[in-house]
Every structure is written in C-alpha cells, then in structure tokens.
Scaffold this motif. Structure first.
Motif, PDB file in Angstrom:
ATOM      1  N   THR A 111       0.833  -1.197   0.000  1.00 47.14           N
ATOM      2  CA  THR A 111       0.000   0.000   0.000  1.00 47.14           C
ATOM      3  C   THR A 111       0.868   1.248   0.000  1.00 47.14           C
ATOM      4  N   LEU A 112       2.132   1.080  -0.368  1.00 46.74           N
ATOM      5  CA  LEU A 112       3.017   2.248  -0.434  1.00 46.74           C
ATOM      6  C   LEU A 112       2.713   3.040  -1.706  1.00 46.74           C
ATOM      7  N   CYS A 113       3.259   4.258  -1.789  1.00 44.70           N
ATOM      8  CA  CYS A 113       3.032   5.079  -2.973  1.00 44.70           C
ATOM      9  C   CYS A 113       3.604   4.374  -4.206  1.00 44.70           C
ATOM     10  N   ALA A 114       2.931   4.537  -5.301  1.00 44.11           N
ATOM     11  CA  ALA A 114       3.437   3.921  -6.528  1.00 44.11           C
ATOM     12  C   ALA A 114       4.832   4.486  -6.812  1.00 44.11           C
ATOM     13  N   GLY A 115       5.786   3.598  -7.059  1.00 39.25           N
ATOM     14  CA  GLY A 115       7.142   4.041  -7.362  1.00 39.25           C
ATOM     15  C   GLY A 115       8.039   4.167  -6.151  1.00 39.25           C
ATOM     16  N   CYS A 116       7.517   3.916  -4.972  1.00 44.06           N
ATOM     17  CA  CYS A 116       8.325   3.996  -3.749  1.00 44.06           C
ATOM     18  C   CYS A 116       9.486   3.011  -3.843  1.00 44.06           C
ATOM     19  N   GLY A 117      10.683   3.484  -3.503  1.00 45.00           N
ATOM     20  CA  GLY A 117      11.862   2.622  -3.555  1.00 45.00           C
ATOM     21  C   GLY A 117      11.713   1.384  -2.694  1.00 45.00           C
ATOM     22  N   HIS A 118      10.969   1.511  -1.595  1.00 48.22           N
ATOM     23  CA  HIS A 118      10.837   0.381  -0.658  1.00 48.22           C
ATOM     24  C   HIS A 118      10.251  -0.854  -1.344  1.00 48.22           C
ATOM     25  N   ASP A 119       9.354  -0.628  -2.317  1.00 57.00           N
ATOM     26  CA  ASP A 119       8.751  -1.783  -3.000  1.00 57.00           C
ATOM     27  C   ASP A 119       9.792  -2.563  -3.808  1.00 57.00           C
ATOM     28  N   SER A 120      10.787  -1.833  -4.325  1.00 54.47           N
ATOM     29  CA  SER A 120      11.840  -2.530  -5.072  1.00 54.47           C
ATOM     30  C   SER A 120      12.691  -3.359  -4.117  1.00 54.47           C
ATOM     31  N   VAL A 121      12.892  -2.845  -2.915  1.00 54.39           N
ATOM     32  CA  VAL A 121      13.664  -3.605  -1.931  1.00 54.39           C
ATOM     33  C   VAL A 121      12.902  -4.884  -1.588  1.00 54.39           C
ATOM     34  N   THR A 122      11.588  -4.731  -1.414  1.00 53.38           N
ATOM     35  CA  THR A 122      10.761  -5.904  -1.149  1.00 53.38           C
ATOM     36  C   THR A 122      10.957  -6.958  -2.236  1.00 53.38           C
ATOM     37  N   ASN A 171      15.507 -17.544  10.939  1.00 54.69           N
ATOM     38  CA  ASN A 171      16.209 -16.605  10.071  1.00 54.69           C
ATOM     39  C   ASN A 171      15.575 -15.245  10.299  1.00 54.69           C
ATOM     40  N   VAL A 172      16.255 -14.408  11.022  1.00 51.84           N
ATOM     41  CA  VAL A 172      15.652 -13.129  11.378  1.00 51.84           C
ATOM     42  C   VAL A 172      15.942 -12.100  10.294  1.00 51.84           C
ATOM     43  N   ILE A 173      14.865 -11.553   9.755  1.00 53.26           N
ATOM     44  CA  ILE A 173      14.987 -10.535   8.719  1.00 53.26           C
ATOM     45  C   ILE A 173      14.420  -9.243   9.275  1.00 53.26           C
ATOM     46  N   GLY A 174      15.292  -8.286   9.527  1.00 47.90           N
ATOM     47  CA  GLY A 174      14.851  -7.014  10.107  1.00 47.90           C
ATOM     48  C   GLY A 174      14.820  -5.927   9.050  1.00 47.90           C
ATOM     49  N   ILE A 175      13.710  -5.201   9.024  1.00 49.68           N
ATOM     50  CA  ILE A 175      13.588  -4.097   8.070  1.00 49.68           C
ATOM     51  C   ILE A 175      13.329  -2.823   8.844  1.00 49.68           C
ATOM     52  N   SER A 176      14.070  -1.788   8.484  1.00 51.47           N
ATOM     53  CA  SER A 176      13.942  -0.530   9.206  1.00 51.47           C
ATOM     54  C   SER A 176      14.084   0.626   8.230  1.00 51.47           C
ATOM     55  N   GLY A 177      13.899   1.829   8.744  1.00 49.97           N
ATOM     56  CA  GLY A 177      14.085   3.019   7.912  1.00 49.97           C
ATOM     57  C   GLY A 177      15.179   3.885   8.498  1.00 49.97           C
ATOM     58  N   ILE A 207      18.285  -1.272   6.143  1.00 48.52           N
ATOM     59  CA  ILE A 207      17.784   0.097   6.336  1.00 48.52           C
ATOM     60  C   ILE A 207      17.336   0.617   4.978  1.00 48.52           C
ATOM     61  N   GLU A 208      16.063   0.876   4.851  1.00 50.14           N
ATOM     62  CA  GLU A 208      15.549   1.456   3.600  1.00 50.14           C
ATOM     63  C   GLU A 208      15.643   2.970   3.761  1.00 50.14           C
ATOM     64  N   ASN A 209      16.699   3.503   3.163  1.00 51.12           N
ATOM     65  CA  ASN A 209      17.179   4.841   3.500  1.00 51.12           C
ATOM     66  C   ASN A 209      16.749   5.863   2.452  1.00 51.12           C
ATOM     67  N   ASN A 210      15.848   6.755   2.859  1.00 46.03           N
ATOM     68  CA  ASN A 210      15.371   7.759   1.890  1.00 46.03           C
ATOM     69  C   ASN A 210      15.619   9.194   2.330  1.00 46.03           C
ATOM     70  N   GLY A 211      16.297   9.360   3.440  1.00 47.52           N
ATOM     71  CA  GLY A 211      16.645  10.719   3.871  1.00 47.52           C
ATOM     72  C   GLY A 211      15.498  11.494   4.484  1.00 47.52           C
ATOM     73  N   VAL A 212      14.344  10.869   4.573  1.00 47.75           N
ATOM     74  CA  VAL A 212      13.194  11.569   5.166  1.00 47.75           C
ATOM     75  C   VAL A 212      12.377  10.601   6.034  1.00 47.75           C
ATOM     76  N   TYR A 213      11.509  11.202   6.790  1.00 47.16           N
ATOM     77  CA  TYR A 213      10.469  10.430   7.462  1.00 47.16           C
ATOM     78  C   TYR A 213       9.298  10.380   6.491  1.00 47.16           C
TER      79      TYR A 213
END
Ligand SMILES: Cc1ncc(C[n+]2csc(CCOP(=O)(O)OP(=O)(O)O)c2C)c(N)n1
Ligand code: SF4
Ligand SMILES: [Mg+2]
Lengths: 599, 359
Positions: free
Chosen positions: B32-43, B105-111, B137-143
């Motif tokens: 449900t993230l914004c279309a084009g959000c980098g996080h979806d590519s990480v997923t 197998n612990v997979i941690g996702i953060s910002g 860390i899905e790093n986008n420089g913003v909250y």
C-alpha cells in the motif's frame, strides 16, 4: 521489648569498610541459635564513605517487621553520632568506640553508654590500615556476642565455614572476635538485661533475600531469556539468576548454556528483548525498578495489545525520578496497573517476603503464558535486598509449566483457518502460534489496529471487538491470580488492608491492637486485578484502613477505581519515608484515630 | 500497516527452488506504499533473494519498527511470522526472538528515521551484540510516514519538497556500523536489483548481524532535484566498490547474470570468502586494491567516496570469522524454545541441598 529474645539494635558505620559481612555474621549467629531474627540494611546510594546502618531485630514470637524501637545503638561513625544517640529508646544503651574520650555528642541522660576501644585494640593486634579497619567490625561483633549472649561456638562455626579455605583470614577473624569478646567481658557487665537464649524456632527456615528467591523462581519456572539494565535495587536479581544458571544450566560435557542473559543498552531494549523472546516462545523476563518502568511504557502497551507473554520484576524504590535509590517504597502501584498509553491494564503480583517472591515468580510465568500478557511481580527494596527469615523453599516435582494456548503444527492441520485473535473459549484468550511452526500458523504481530485475524484494520467495530476481548481477558485474570490472605479476629469491626512487604508490620500491629482491646481483621492483597472478596471485606467492616508505602494512597485509589468502593470507606495509613514499615506506625494511626473518620 | 491480499494465480511454468516453491510463495500482501516507492523494489529484491536461497518460509521471522519502510515486512513472505514492533526498537525485539530461537532466520527491516534517530542506540547495540540477523535500512533521507521531515541521513544542503534546506551533518549508517564493529556491511540502491540481490543473499547467510543500507528514494517527499537520495542523484553518483556474488553450499538455482559482472567492466580482482554456512561470497572489486575484509580500508574507501560526493555501494566489509550472539553466549545448539522443562528445572532435590547455603 527488652526481654529475652525480644529486642532490637542497630549498628552505624561507614559504607565500604566491610561492616556488611560482620553484620551478616551477627544475624546468622542468632538464626543458628534457633531464634527468629531479621536484618534491615539501611545503606546509602554510594560506594564508599557515607553513613550506613544495619538494624537487627530478635523476636521469639516471630514478629520480624522493622522494630518499632531500638534497645541499643552501636555508634561507630562519628558523622552520625548525634542521630545515633537520639535513636536509642529511653533507658536503652549506646555502645561506642572508646579508643578516644567520649565525644560530647554522645552524652545523653536516661541511657547507658558503654565503651570498648575497638580501634585501639585492632591497632595493637593487627598490621596495616586495611586489615585494622576490616577487623574492627569483627571486634565489635565479638563484643556484641558477649553483651547479647551469642553462643561463641556458633560464631566460630560460621567463621570456619566462611574462611575455611583461607587460613590466614580465618586466624585473623578468630583473633578479632576474641579481642572484642574478651574486652567486653572485662570492661562491661555482660550480658545485658535483654539478651539471647537458645530456641528451636528456625530449623525449618532459611535466611534469604527476595531477589535471590525470585531468581530461583525464574530458574525453576524454566525461564530461559533474561534481559536487563543494571539498577538498584533490582540488579542482584539478575546476578542471582546468572549464578543459578551457571550452577544448574550449563551442560558439563559440552559447556553449552541453557539460558541467554542479555545486558541491554537500556530498559527500553531490555523490555524489547523480553517481548521478542516471549513472542518467539521462550519464558522471558526483565528485572528493573521505577525509572526502568517509566522507560518500558511503550513496550508494555505493545505486549498488552498484541497479546505477548512477558514477566516484569519491579523491585520498587523511592521515587519520583531518581528519588532515593537505596530506600524502599511501594510507589509504582498505579504506574504498573495502567502502564502505557491507551486503555491498558496489567496483572500484578505482590509478594510479601522472599518465600512468596519465589512462589510468585513461578506463578508469574504461568500467568504470562496463560494470559498472553505482561505480568508484573511487584517486590521492593526491603524484600529484594534484605535477608528475611522464611520457611525453606520447596519444590513440587510434579509441576509442569502452564504454557497456555499454543497451537502445534498438528493442531493447525485440523483448522480451516487460523485466526490469531479469535476468542473461541470465551475467556478472552485466543490461541497463539510460535514462529517456526509454519503453514497456516503464520501471522503478523502489530501494535497498530488489528482484527481477530491479526490483519490491519481501522474499522471501529473490529477495533472494539479486539479491545473488548482484552477486557474480557483481564476479567478472566481475576480467576487466576492469587487470592488475598485474611487473618480474622472474632468480633472485629476494623479491617486493615495492606500489601507486599507491609505484611509483617501489619500482622504485628493486629496483635498489638488486640492487646489494647482493638480487634481488627487483616486482608493482605496478593494480586491485581482484585477479587470480589476484597470488595466484600471493605463493605463488611465498620472502618477500613489501607496501609501502604507511598504518599498518595495508590492502593486505595486502585481499590476505588476498580471496585467502585467509596473513598470515604477507606482511611489511608501511609508511610513513605523510605524505611521499612513498623507496627508502631499502624498502631498509632488506628488507636490514635477515632474509628471511621476518613482522612 | 495496510496490506491487501493478492489474487492467487500460479503460473504453471514458474520455476521452483529446491524446496519446490515458486517465487510467488515468497511474496506477501499487496503493498500500500506510494506507486514508485523505492521500498517496494527492496521488497522485490528480498523476495528474489529468499527464493534463490530457498529459505524455508516458516523458519523466517520478519521484524520491523515503524515507518513506511517498516511496513514492508507485510509485503513479502506471507508464510512467515512477522512482527511490526514500535518505532526504533526493532533491534531489541529481534534480538530477543533470535536469542530464544536460534533456528530462526531473522529478517529485520527498518528506515533511516527508525534506525538513525529514535533507534540509533538500538541499532548500534544490536551490531555490537552481533545478533544473527539481516538488518536492512531502507534509506530515503526523510520520514516518509510522517510526511517528509528530514531524517538524520539527509545530507547537508539537501532540500525538502517545500524548499527547506538541511544544515545538519548526516549520519552514514555504513560508516557508523563499521566503527562499532559490524561484521557485515553492504550498501546498494533499491533500483539496482542486480547488485542488491546477491548482497542480500550473502547477508542472510552471514553469521552475525549483516547490515545492508539501501538507498531507497521516497517518490513523494524526497525525489526531486536537490535531494541526494533521489533516483537521479543516486544513479549519477553510485560507485560500486565490490560486487558480491553469494553461492550457497549446494546451489540448485540457476543464477547466471546475477551480480556476476562489475558495474564498469574493469579487469577486477576477485576474492572468495567462505561463510559459516559453507557458502561462499565472491567479491569482485572495481579497484584492485580494495580489500572488503579490512575494516580500515573499507572505512577509508567509503569516506573518500563521500568526499567526492559519491556513494560507495557493494559489499563493503565482511568478517567471515565473526562470533555471533550465540557464539558469545555459548547458548545450547538446541534452540532455547525447544528445551524441555526437565532440561531447565533443577528439581526438588537440588533445591533441598541448596537450602543449606541459606542457613
Ligand atoms: C514513539 C514514536 N514517535 C513518533 C512516531 C511517528 N513516526 C512514525 S514513522 C516515523 C518516521 C519514519 O521514518 P523512517 O524510519 O525513515 O521510515 P520511512 O517512512 O521514511 O520509510 C515517525 C516519526 C511513532 N510511531 N512512534
Ligand atoms: S511516502 Fe515515501 S517512503 Fe512512504 S510510501 Fe510514499 S514514497 Fe514510499
Ligand atoms: Mg525514511
């Protein structure tokens, strides 16, 4: 007071000078003579150089709450002479180090001043400042042995047990004890009018502190993950847990450890680790005190809302803020009961002594698993850090942990759909699965709005259904938590309600009041949420006093809120100066107040 | 955290991994993230990596904090348990789960907000503890989730959409991790699956905490000119130090074309590092003198790139001999959660004899 096997005395020294072991030796000797004894260490929040006291109470009748008055004070710290001399009861005794002339401050009419030149004796007998300082403590122990009639054979036996493997130390200790003993016999009239006589009232008992006992409970309950951040007075709980795990949980062949203890970076992390481990299926706990409880708030709400088992030992101390870290209180009753934002409630167990700290530690792990929620064990500094005489701890080998509702892979096979938060049994508790089980069992924990399938929701009805289930679950907890202890007296019109470490003093007050012709029933609350029985107790007594150790009558507030009993029906008796409660405080409040007058 | 169930339509010709699972089996709920959000590519990269590694889904535990990035654990591996905890505190919850059950197998996702501000302490201490986990860390420089405030990774001079300029120095998670003793550090770009997937695979296979910083542009609040975390900026300034190519012990999957080439086609130096699980990472560095097993030179390389306005990517550091949390704690090889009560409770006889100590 002041008879055979019925007196109290305190020793004032400087902390960091080794008096702790001497005081322990005194107390243990009395215990080994078969006489009920208690010790209260009143120590500063400091490592070295500040005043510290140790109070020892001897009571053949078994009243072991803090002594209402002191028959003797041993004043060895010039910095506190004035305070110490004032602490002696009228007609009592003061023992001081007469290596120097009697200081002006120690003169007082109406008491007897005794002097033994401990310092001088030790300077003559021993070499080096350190040894002289340490052994001065043993020397005063020797004098007290003579004055109070402590059996020297018992003292020797204890010294042998302690220093058996260090012959040089053993010799020095024996010598110092004799120095003090002989000097007292030579200089003073021994024994004093109050003194000891052998009894047989301790053979089924032990001397243990509540943190050690609670740690042992955690070991016996099968706790495998402990997370913590050091804080007085809870630190010794994890230290004891570590020690017991090293003793009982290390595989002798492989050296593998059947436990994981994580010293976290702060209490937030300690709570997070505990909750993560509880979610994964371990019995996990953290131990802390007031400031830590404040930091753990957000996580407590998460565990409550997401149904995660975890045990929180809160060894309470004087707040607010850093407060008085080495003084006792019961100041966190409300902040535990309703910890975290949003509508939250948490079960709390209130042990009264180390024996119950052991039992309740085990119960807490069962309750956490059964109720899938954080459980507090609310101890305090007095219970946690002082040695108490309690019945030997016992273990029933038929105990099996109650792990609550956990679905296995086979259970899941039979289900069409697993819904993590579906209340099938009507008790508000839904079956959980553990990570690793796979298949249909996977679900998503979240602190955000979720429905019975653990799916995200912002739907009012689904939200309400979930939080209403949590309310049902809390109501169900009432049927599982320990019931109050009641001690009745025929014809009593007064009710005394108390909790935790106040118990000993309140029971003693009940006896003292009876001697004055005032009959009172005592109810000691052992858990939150409260049973109906508590309400009935309040309603069935003409006047009810609620005795607790905080300024704001927090237990009374909780009783009002949760049971709907009117404020006027309960008179608070509050003792919050940071020292363990004495029966005198209770007797004076009850006998001094016209019955039924609200505060 | 919203997630919408995806329509299940299995493609008959989808390839299966050694567990007989297709890539669809590693997917999660609809994002449900914004279309084009980098996080979806990480997923998508995580899905790919987990499928290629044939990770048993039930053995995985997906952990996250709070933020758009932290939502993504709902969008992959629906057959795995997930835990969306509280803001900035994923590392402690993950550490607890990992301590309790070493078989996970612990997979941690953060910002970047989750890990570099509110959770900075937890991040560093999880690294020190060397909890066995993947830490992305899905790093986008913003909250993102609170609508576009600067995070602690925003570069000096980077601009918010509304025109505000950041004047505080950034925290670089990669440099930070190296300085607090991280045993696996990588960085990539959400838009570079070629590079990201093998790094993730190596990271998952690493014993200890593997930190992977992924520049993952926020299209809504931080993907404009002047942002140093935009797609354009990252594409222009990305300098790959080391291409990683993780090869499991017995690799049933065809992985040709995945991360095998370096980005610039130089005659690279190749280094093969053996991991604890028996697998190997093949590290191909673009500069022949780059040594990803040397902490100091990794630090130097990253800082040098930074000075030039470039972002060092690739597998930047790996200590394959690292001792993880369980090695240090000497925890039993049987996960603690699987021990029986008899293994844990000393029993009444032991208690009786212990009582002598308290007499
Ligand atoms: C204790 C607490 N404070 C504040 C928030 C509000 N909050 C939610 S997400 C977030 C920032 C997330 O930023 P980041 O981790 O970078 O994730 P992104 O959305 O950018 O992927 C904040 C401040 C919160 N959830 N909890
Ligand atoms: S706000 Fe930014 S980070 Fe959040 S979903 Fe949208 S693009 Fe992604
Ligand atoms: Mg962000």
């Amino acid at each position: 007071m002041n008879g055979v096997n019925d007196f109290a005395f305190k020793i004032g020294t400087v902390n960091g000078t080794g008096s702790a072991s001497a005081n322990g030796l005194l107390m243990r000797s009395i215990f080994r003579m078969g006489i009920p004894v208690s010790g209260k260490n009143l120590f500063p929040s400091n490592i070295q150089g500040l005043p510290t006291w140790y109070e020892i109470r001897v009571n053949g009748d078994g009243h072991l709450g803090r002594a209402p008055e002191l028959d003797m004070v041993v004043a060895l710290n010039p910095a506190t002479y004035a305070k110490d001399v004032a602490a002696v009861r009228e007609g009592g005794y003061l023992l001081y180090d007469s290596s120097w002339p009697l200081p002006k401050q120690l003169e007082r009419e109406g008491i007897t001043v005794l002097g033994v030149p401990f310092g001088k004796l030790c300077v003559e007998a021993f070499e080096g400042d350190r040894e002289r300082t340490l052994l001065r403590n043993i020397a005063y122990t020797g004098s007290l042995a003579a004055l109070l009639g402590i059996d020297m054979q018992v003292v020797d036996e204890l010294l042998n047990e302690t220093f058996g493997k260090k012959p040089k130390l053993l010799d020095a200790n024996h010598k110092a004890i004799r120095l003090g003993y002989d000097a007292a016999v030579e200089l003073l009239e021994c024994p004093l009018p109050f003194r000891l006589e052998r009894m047989d009232a301790t053979s089924d008992s032990i001397l243990i502190d509540g943190n050690t006992a609670a740690a042992l409970g955690a070991v016996y309950a099968g706790a495998t993950v402990g997370a913590w951040y050091p804080i007085t007075p809870s630190t010794s709980l994890m230290e004891a847990f570590t020690g017991f795990c090293q003793k009982y949980r290390v595989d002798p062949e492989t050296n593998e450890r059947k436990f994981a203890i994580l010293q976290a970076e702060d209490e937030l992390a300690a709570a997070g680790i505990t909750i993560g481990a509880g979610w994964a299926g371990a019995r996990a706990f953290t131990n802390t005190s007031g400031p830590g409880i404040s930091l753990m708030q957000e996580f407590l709400g998460l565990a409550y809302y997401a149904d995660i088992p975890a045990v929180f030992f809160n060894i309470q101390r004087c707040g607010p803020s850093t407060g008085m870290p080495t003084r006792t209180q019961q100041p966190d009753i409300l902040s535990m009961a309703y910890a975290s934002h949003g509508d939250t409630k948490h079960p709390i167990l209130f042990p009264a002594d180390p024996g119950e700290a052991f039992e309740m530690a085990v119960q807490a792990f069962d309750l956490a698993d059964r109720l899938q929620t954080p459980i507090f064990v609310a101890s305090d500094l007095d219970i946690g850090m002082n040695d108490w005489m309690v019945k030997k701890l016992e273990w029933d080998d038929s105990y099996t942990p109650d792990r609550g509702k956990v679905l296995t892979a086979e259970d899941l096979e039979k289900l069409a759909r697993f819904s993590r938060y579906r209340d099938v049994d009507g008790d508000g508790i839904a079956a959980r699965t553990l990570p690793g089980v796979g298949g249909k069992g996977a679900y998503f924990v979240r602190g955000s709005g979720h429905d019975m399938h653990a799916d995200y929701t912002e739907d009012s009805a689904a939200y309400c259904e979930l939080v209403d289930r949590l309310r049902r679950k809390f109501a169900h907890a009432i049927t599982l938590v320990p019931e109050p202890m009641v001690i009745k007296q025929e014809g009593a019109e007064i009710g005394l309600i108390t909790l935790g470490g106040c118990d000993a003093a309140v029971r003693e007050a009940q006896d003292l009041l009876r001697q004055q012709g005032i009959l009172a029933d005592v109810m000691r609350i052992r858990a939150f949420p409260f049973q109906d029985e508590v309400k009935e107790f309040i309603e069935s007594h003409e006047s009810v006093y609620v005795i607790e150790q905080n300024r704001d009558a927090q237990l009374r507030s909780l009783l009002m809120i949760e049971l709907g009993v009117p404020r006027e029906s309960m008179t608070p008796i509050l003792d919050y100066g940071g020292l363990p409660l004495t029966a005198r405080v209770v007797v004076e409040a009850v006998a001094g107040a016209p019955a039924g007058v609200p505060a | 955290m919203t997630s919408i169930a995806k329509p299940i339509a299995t493609h008959p010709r989808l390839k299966t991994n050694s567990l007989g699972l297709t890539i669809r089996d590693y997917e999660g709920g609809m994002s449900t993230l914004c279309a084009g959000c980098g996080h979806d590519s990480v997923t998508a990269a995580i899905v790919q990596a987990a499928w290629e590694l044939a990770l048993p889904p039930h053995r995985a535990a997906k952990m996250s904090g709070i933020g758009c990035s932290s939502k993504t654990t709902a969008y992959f591996m629906k057959q795995s348990h997930g835990f969306n905890s509280v803001h900035g505190r994923m590392p402690s919850v993950a550490s607890g789960a990992a301590a309790a059950n070493r078989g996970l197998n612990v997979i941690g996702i953060s910002g970047d907000g989750d890990s570099l501000s509110i959770g900075l302490g937890q991040l560093t201490h999880a690294i020190r503890r060397n909890t066995n986990m993947l830490y992305v860390i899905e790093n986008n420089g913003v909250y993102g989730l609170t609508k576009g405030q600067f995070s602690a990774s925003a570069d000096i001079g980077s601009k918010l959409k509304k025109g505000e300029t950041n004047e505080q120095p950034p925290i670089d998670p990669v440099l930070l991790a190296l300085s607090v003793g991280a045993t696996f550090v990588g960085r990539s770009f959400s838009g570079d699956k070629q590079q990201l997937v093998p790094i993730l695979k190596a990271a998952i296979s690493h014993r200890g905490l593997a930190l992977v910083d992924v520049i993952s542009p926020c299209v809504t609040f931080n993907n404009h000119e002047g942002s140093t975390k935009s797609y354009q900026y990252t594409r222009d300034h990305d300098v790959a130090a080391v291409e990683a190519d993780y090869i499991p012990v017995c690799d049933p999957i065809e992985i040709t074309g995945l991360g095998a080439q370096s980005s610039n086609g130089h005659a690279d130096s190749l280094r093969v590092v053996q991991l604890h699980d028996g697998g190997t990472v093949r590290l191909r560095s673009t500069s022949p003198d780059y040594d990803p097993t040397d902490r100091a030179s990794a630090h130097q390389h990253i800082s040098a790139c930074q000075r030039r306005g470039e972002i060092a990517t690739g597998l930047l550091f790996v200590d394959s001999g690292s001792r993880s949390l369980h090695d240090v704690l000497r925890t039993s090889s049987t996960p603690l959660v699987d021990l029986r009560h008899e293994d844990l409770c000393p029993g009444s006889a032991a208690l009786d004899s212990l009582m002598k100590r308290f007499r």
